[in-house]
Design an enzyme around this catalytic site. Structure first.
Site, PDB file in Angstrom:
ATOM      1  N   LYS A  28      -4.356 -44.052  22.670  1.00 11.28           N
ATOM      2  CA  LYS A  28      -4.761 -44.573  23.844  1.00 11.28           C
ATOM      3  C   LYS A  28      -4.437 -46.022  23.567  1.00 11.28           C
ATOM      4  CE  LYS A  28      -8.890 -44.314  25.778  1.00 11.28           C
ATOM      5  NZ  LYS A  28      -9.537 -45.939  26.324  1.00 11.28           N
ATOM      6  N   ARG A  33      -1.067 -51.002  24.822  1.00  6.48           N
ATOM      7  CA  ARG A  33      -0.425 -51.954  24.102  1.00  6.48           C
ATOM      8  C   ARG A  33       0.927 -51.896  24.441  1.00  6.48           C
ATOM      9  NH1 ARG A  33      -5.333 -51.560  21.985  1.00  6.48           N
ATOM     10  NH2 ARG A  33      -6.396 -53.496  21.332  1.00  6.48           N
ATOM     11  N   GLY A 101     -11.816 -50.171  30.362  1.00 11.62           N
ATOM     12  CA  GLY A 101     -12.233 -51.397  29.828  1.00 11.62           C
ATOM     13  C   GLY A 101     -10.992 -52.043  28.969  1.00 11.62           C
ATOM     14  N   ARG A 129     -19.793 -53.043  33.800  1.00 15.44           N
ATOM     15  CA  ARG A 129     -19.634 -53.445  32.409  1.00 15.44           C
ATOM     16  C   ARG A 129     -19.143 -55.185  32.472  1.00 15.44           C
ATOM     17  NH1 ARG A 129     -15.289 -49.400  29.319  1.00 15.44           N
ATOM     18  NH2 ARG A 129     -16.161 -50.779  27.587  1.00 15.44           N
ATOM     19  N   SER A 174     -14.720 -57.076  18.314  1.00 15.77           N
ATOM     20  CA  SER A 174     -14.359 -56.532  19.392  1.00 15.77           C
ATOM     21  C   SER A 174     -12.734 -56.634  19.253  1.00 15.77           C
ATOM     22  CB  SER A 174     -14.792 -57.012  20.754  1.00 15.77           C
ATOM     23  OG  SER A 174     -14.052 -56.580  21.919  1.00 15.77           O
ATOM     24  N   GLN A 176     -10.672 -55.580  21.858  1.00 15.74           N
ATOM     25  CA  GLN A 176     -10.466 -55.884  23.185  1.00 15.74           C
ATOM     26  C   GLN A 176     -10.422 -57.290  23.320  1.00 15.74           C
ATOM     27  OE1 GLN A 176     -13.149 -53.926  25.848  1.00 15.74           O
ATOM     28  NE2 GLN A 176     -12.241 -51.841  25.011  1.00 15.74           N
ATOM     29  N   ASP A 327     -15.909 -45.946  18.676  1.00 19.54           N
ATOM     30  CA  ASP A 327     -15.690 -44.764  19.864  1.00 19.54           C
ATOM     31  C   ASP A 327     -16.129 -43.309  19.446  1.00 19.54           C
ATOM     32  OD1 ASP A 327     -14.882 -46.684  21.789  1.00 19.54           O
ATOM     33  OD2 ASP A 327     -12.736 -46.376  21.205  1.00 19.54           O
ATOM     34  N   ARG A 358     -24.221 -45.671  25.496  1.00 22.76           N
ATOM     35  CA  ARG A 358     -24.038 -44.499  24.753  1.00 22.76           C
ATOM     36  C   ARG A 358     -24.972 -44.101  23.780  1.00 22.76           C
ATOM     37  NH1 ARG A 358     -17.581 -45.100  23.792  1.00 22.76           N
ATOM     38  NH2 ARG A 358     -16.729 -44.314  25.812  1.00 22.76           N
TER      39      ARG A 358
END
Length: 450
Positions: A28, A33, A101, A129, A174, A176, A327, A358
């Site tokens: 993913k 990307r 996200g 979020r 992170s 992201q 994850d 989570r």
């Protein structure tokens, strides 16, 4: 619920030995990307093995809205005709990123230094979020953002007309955030620098280099120092997406916890910044082997073989490992329930701001299945019940979170009695073939009438 529909309650029934080959979807992170960098390159980027889950399809639609031509030629085979760095057009409509996200944060970065305005939204989970962790560093380039209270979607971004490069230290590990800043830096003159105290997944750095960006990564006392020189002309690429190690975790898990099982999961990307779960499982004593090790497209790849493991022991997972398996903690907590002794997961507060909280979701669901769990803000402790020791018999809330739903369905395949989830619809965001793949291995999954 599903991306655009009613909830899909599902139940996993205790299953006999699972066996066979599980061909999981493409990665993913790399799929997102590939589309975004392809859109920022000049010319045609070709992608095979693209994950065609809802999250990535939403990113493909977004790239079209920004002016790129994105075409599916066959299952998993796509092309992207890019518009060049700084070439994004202003979208005519709101950009809906669904549950993703990763998608929304990377796209915000990619448009942040182009003088256009775009409004972003998503599903109920994504709208809850926080986005401040992205918009704060983007403001350094000159980007403005207006959203709901608490920095939440829907949110409108206006890119910087005269962007300036930034030097940014990522406060919480992170990938992201790091990637959004690097993507924004592509259209800023000079050098953009990102400093991360703990290494996170490095797909962006690897792929930016492959597309022709000038990027360096150096170790320093404060951590990794990543330097990107702005305003390159990115060259289109031919990309083969490895299979997703996060998705592979689910067939691997059932191979380990369902008695008599032997499951092969081929072609899995084992980037060191993503492989923390598999290191942890080996430390627990799992019957997990890595076969046919090789390199594809600059990423290490192997075939994973998971056999029923009746001697797994609980361990303390080092907190510094969290970025490489963030994850995978939900499915690890399920595997830990079938080990002997305590498994202690520290340094995991980032889990509280994923698609759901989570930590809370797994704790409540495991407790409902008869497993003793302890938690605090930054820690999850699972008291293992040994092989076949989980009573089950619960209906667990998925909280619109694909990984929570899949984790509890895996739990039910090895439990003493069935385990249900209130909504399996979100699974389609990352693993649309989860149900038939598991069924082909011998699992019994049913969809329940509402």
């Amino acid at each position: 619920m599903s991306a655009h529909g009613d909830p899909i309650p599902m139940t996993a029934h205790p299953s006999g030995p699972l066996s066979g080959t599980a061909q999981v979807p493409g990665d993913k992170s790399i799929s997102h990307r590939s589309l975004i960098l392809g859109a920022l390159a000049v010319g045609e980027t070709k992608v095979t093995g693209l994950l065609e889950g809802q999250d990535v399809l939403d990113t493909a639609r977004a790239m079209q809205a920004f002016g790129a031509e994105v075409i599916q030629h066959a299952p998993g085979a796509w092309s992207v005709h890019g518009v060049g760095t700084g070439g994004f057009a202003e979208p005519e409509d709101v950009i809906d990123c669904g549950n993703s996200g990763t998608g929304v944060r990377l796209i915000m970065g990619a448009m942040a230094t182009t003088p256009i305005t775009a409004t972003f939204t998503g599903d109920a989970s994504l709208r809850s979020r926080p986005m401040g962790r992205i918009t704060d560093p983007l403001a350094g380039f000159g980007t403005t953002a207006v959203g709901r209270r608490g920095g939440r979607l829907p949110m409108t971004l206006t890119g910087a007309a005269d962007p300036v490069p930034v030097r940014y230290t990522v406060p919480v590990p992170s990938a992201q955030v790091k990637s959004a800043v690097l993507l924004a830096g592509l259209n800023a003159p000079g050098q953009t620098v990102v400093i991360e105290a703990e290494a996170t997944r490095d797909h962006s750095e690897r792929m930016l280099r492959g597309f022709g960006a000038e990027i360096s990564v150096e170790s320093a006392p404060e951590g990794n120092v990543i330097t990107l020189t702005g305003q390159p002309e990115l060259r289109p690429q031919t990309i083969v997406v490895p299979r997703d190690p996060s998705s592979a975790a689910f067939p691997v898990a059932v191979g380990l916890i369902v008695p008599g099982s032997d499951v092969l999961v081929p072609g899995i990307g084992l980037n060191p910044t993503r492989a923390g779960l598999y290191t942890t499982l080996q430390e627990m004593g799992a019957e997990l082997s890595f076969e046919n090790m090789r390199e594809e497209g600059g990423e290490p790849v192997a075939d994973l073989r998971a056999r029923f493991s009746d001697a797994m022991q609980g361990i303390e997972v080092p907190p510094e490992r969290a970025p490489s398996m963030i994850d995978e903690y939900p499915i690890l907590s399920v595997i830990a329930a079938y080990a002997t002794g305590r498994t202690v997961m520290r340094g995991v507060k980032e889990l509280r701001v994923k698609e759901s909280d989570r930590i809370d979701a797994m704790a409540r669901g495991l407790e409902a299945c008869g497993v003793r769990v302890e938690e605090d803000e930054d820690t999850l402790i699972v008291h293992g019940m040994g092989p076949g020791g989980v009573p089950g018999g619960a209906t667990c809330a998925s909280h619109l979170d694909h990984r929570i739903a899949m984790s509890f369905l895996c739990c039910g395949l090895a439990a003493q009695t069935p385990v249900s989830v209130d909504d399996g619809g979100p699974i389609a965001t990352s693993f649309p073939i989860f149900e038939p793949l598991m069924t082909a291995l011998g699992a019994t999954l049913t969809r329940d009438s509402t």
